[in-house]
Structure formats: structure tokens, C-alpha cells
Design a protein around this motif. Sequence first.
Motif, PDB file in Angstrom:
ATOM      1  N   UNK A  78       0.837  -1.201   0.000  1.00 11.13           N
ATOM      2  CA  UNK A  78       0.000   0.000   0.000  1.00 11.13           C
ATOM      3  C   UNK A  78       0.873   1.253   0.000  1.00 11.13           C
ATOM      4  N   UNK A  79       0.291   2.359  -0.419  1.00 12.41           N
ATOM      5  CA  UNK A  79       0.993   3.640  -0.366  1.00 12.41           C
ATOM      6  C   UNK A  79       1.339   3.925   1.088  1.00 12.41           C
ATOM      7  N   UNK A  80       2.583   4.235   1.394  1.00 15.54           N
ATOM      8  CA  UNK A  80       2.938   4.560   2.781  1.00 15.54           C
ATOM      9  C   UNK A  80       2.088   5.720   3.303  1.00 15.54           C
ATOM     10  N   UNK A  81       1.637   5.584   4.533  1.00 22.59           N
ATOM     11  CA  UNK A  81       0.789   6.616   5.136  1.00 22.59           C
ATOM     12  C   UNK A  81       1.597   7.874   5.405  1.00 22.59           C
ATOM     13  N   UNK A  82       0.893   8.958   5.687  1.00 20.00           N
ATOM     14  CA  UNK A  82       1.575  10.207   6.033  1.00 20.00           C
ATOM     15  C   UNK A  82       2.465  10.003   7.246  1.00 20.00           C
ATOM     16  N   UNK A  83       1.971   9.274   8.254  1.00 20.25           N
ATOM     17  CA  UNK A  83       2.776   9.021   9.459  1.00 20.25           C
ATOM     18  C   UNK A  83       4.037   8.228   9.119  1.00 20.25           C
ATOM     19  N   UNK A  84       3.921   7.228   8.254  1.00 15.40           N
ATOM     20  CA  UNK A  84       5.095   6.450   7.848  1.00 15.40           C
ATOM     21  C   UNK A  84       6.093   7.336   7.110  1.00 15.40           C
ATOM     22  N   UNK A  85       5.601   8.176   6.219  1.00 10.51           N
ATOM     23  CA  UNK A  85       6.482   9.074   5.469  1.00 10.51           C
ATOM     24  C   UNK A  85       7.149  10.082   6.405  1.00 10.51           C
ATOM     25  N   UNK A  86       6.394  10.595   7.390  1.00  6.97           N
ATOM     26  CA  UNK A  86       6.976  11.533   8.352  1.00  6.97           C
ATOM     27  C   UNK A  86       8.094  10.874   9.154  1.00  6.97           C
ATOM     28  N   UNK A  87       7.899   9.622   9.579  1.00 11.63           N
ATOM     29  CA  UNK A  87       8.939   8.910  10.332  1.00 11.63           C
ATOM     30  C   UNK A  87      10.207   8.762   9.489  1.00 11.63           C
ATOM     31  N   UNK A  88      10.024   8.404   8.214  1.00 13.08           N
ATOM     32  CA  UNK A  88      11.180   8.241   7.325  1.00 13.08           C
ATOM     33  C   UNK A  88      11.874   9.582   7.100  1.00 13.08           C
ATOM     34  N   UNK A  89      11.094  10.641   6.884  1.00 11.29           N
ATOM     35  CA  UNK A  89      11.710  11.956   6.716  1.00 11.29           C
ATOM     36  C   UNK A  89      12.559  12.310   7.929  1.00 11.29           C
TER      37      UNK A  89
END
Length: 86
Positions: free
Chosen positions: A37-48
Motif C-alpha cells: 500500500x501507499x505509505x501513510x503520512x505518518x510512515x512518510x513523516x517517520x522516514x523523513x
Amino acid sequence: MAQRMQDRREVWCLYVCIIPGRVSQWPEYFWPASQRAIPTTAQRDRVLRKLGYRRPSDFASWDWQETEGTGGRVRVFASIEVHPDT
């Protein structure tokens, strides 16, 4: 910018474009192939944050685009302005 790679692995990748700079020096993160699935906003924020960056505010949203790739497949791109996480 987050991108669904359309190679044989078909994994999600998030990378930070640093201009000026070489592409080979851009920070990047690849999600495991099991992340379909498309990574969630929270997942993307953690990676950033892991890469040393953040969205300018919690209200900043990702801009999404689709283009047709090879074989009629759709390529999905998302982009957002980021700031160093200092």
C-alpha cells in the motif's frame, strides 16, 4: 518526493532532492517489498525524520501526480517541500 518504483521490485521509495547536489547524494529510503500500500503520512513523516528532514508544518500536504509508465502501468509520484529537522 515519494515515488512508487516501477522496476521489477516495485517498492516504494522516498528521497529528498537536494539542489544543488548530485542525485547520488540524495538521502533515500526504500520500503520493504511487503509494503504494497501507499505509505501513510505518518510512515512518510517517520522516514523523513530518519533522513533528517520534516514537513514545514503538520498541515502541509503532499501533491500527487500520476503518469503512464511502460506497458500502460501508472506511475505515482508525490512531492512536498521539506526542511532540515534541526
